[in-house]
Design a protein around this motif. Sequence first.
Motif, PDB file in Angstrom:
ATOM      1  N   LEU A  29       0.824  -1.204   0.000  1.00  0.00           N
ATOM      2  CA  LEU A  29       0.000   0.000   0.000  1.00  0.00           C
ATOM      3  C   LEU A  29       0.859   1.257   0.000  1.00  0.00           C
ATOM      4  N   PHE A  30       0.394   2.263  -0.751  1.00  0.00           N
ATOM      5  CA  PHE A  30       1.095   3.544  -0.833  1.00  0.00           C
ATOM      6  C   PHE A  30       0.063   4.677  -0.784  1.00  0.00           C
ATOM      7  N   SER A  31       0.436   5.753  -0.086  1.00  0.00           N
ATOM      8  CA  SER A  31      -0.452   6.908   0.032  1.00  0.00           C
ATOM      9  C   SER A  31      -0.022   8.065  -0.847  1.00  0.00           C
ATOM     10  N   ARG A  32       1.231   8.046  -1.283  1.00  0.00           N
ATOM     11  CA  ARG A  32       1.759   9.146  -2.095  1.00  0.00           C
ATOM     12  C   ARG A  32       2.392   8.583  -3.364  1.00  0.00           C
ATOM     13  N   SER A  33       2.260   9.323  -4.445  1.00  0.00           N
ATOM     14  CA  SER A  33       2.771   8.851  -5.729  1.00  0.00           C
ATOM     15  C   SER A  33       4.286   8.668  -5.708  1.00  0.00           C
ATOM     16  N   SER A  34       4.987   9.536  -4.976  1.00  0.00           N
ATOM     17  CA  SER A  34       6.444   9.424  -4.905  1.00  0.00           C
ATOM     18  C   SER A  34       6.865   8.099  -4.280  1.00  0.00           C
ATOM     19  N   GLU A  35       6.091   7.620  -3.302  1.00  0.00           N
ATOM     20  CA  GLU A  35       6.393   6.333  -2.663  1.00  0.00           C
ATOM     21  C   GLU A  35       6.244   5.190  -3.660  1.00  0.00           C
ATOM     22  N   LEU A  36       5.165   5.230  -4.441  1.00  0.00           N
ATOM     23  CA  LEU A  36       4.929   4.162  -5.413  1.00  0.00           C
ATOM     24  C   LEU A  36       6.002   4.162  -6.492  1.00  0.00           C
ATOM     25  N   ARG A  37       6.323   5.337  -7.030  1.00  0.00           N
ATOM     26  CA  ARG A  37       7.325   5.395  -8.091  1.00  0.00           C
ATOM     27  C   ARG A  37       8.671   4.860  -7.594  1.00  0.00           C
ATOM     28  N   ARG A  38       9.022   5.212  -6.374  1.00  0.00           N
ATOM     29  CA  ARG A  38      10.278   4.713  -5.802  1.00  0.00           C
ATOM     30  C   ARG A  38      10.225   3.193  -5.636  1.00  0.00           C
TER      31      ARG A  38
END
Length: 237
Positions: A29-38
């Motif tokens: 699970l991710f809440s921010r797009s930067s977390e997912l892209r990383r």
Amino acid sequence: MHIGVLEDDLDQQAFIEQCLLTAKHQVSLFSRSSELRRATQQHTFDLLIIDWRLPDSDGMDVVAHLRQHDSWRGPILFITASQGEDDVVKALEQGADDFLAKPLRPSELIARVSALGRRSGYATPRPASTCPETFTLHTEEHYISVAGNAIDLTEREYRLATLFFSKIGELITRAHLLELVWGIKGDVSTRTVDTHVSRLRRKLELDGRHGLRLRSVYQSGYRMETCQTSHLRQVAE
């Protein structure tokens, strides 16, 4: 499948996670797009679910960035509270493979995820056999064991293998393999497919000795064939 979910609403996160866990998927699970892209640069995901409204960006921009800059070729399911035709079209044009409108319904969510997985060449988990197994698909760690021996496969080789194992007895064309595993459509040289399949056949010993033979079909593609009793099981570790 290992599924990445980008959704900032914690209640929606929990709802989606529960639906996917019920269907035996692994969820991050991710809440921010930067977390997912990383995370996509550090881990392997089989599918992404992305919400439109996010605190740090627009979900459509995230999809476009993944496709255009991060070379993400896996399936993307886009979720949105809007059902407007223009919004749906825009999401698909940006690179989404399918969409769902909120409120999400559990059975439909699972069905859409399963459909995208099939289209991308991932096998639907099968019940473990009670007989001795020769081939074991370790679906979470993305490797395959043959007669108890772990085989070192590249990510692309693993995806090819799961596609062949999910369609035993069926002819799979080279063009279909290019589209599902490489994300390439059109008139492209298939030599790279032949090279990967040949390497996969050698690594997994798919020459009949373990009950399965990966056979070339002249000017068409490939077919995984049974030639004696064999057992295939999938495990999540």
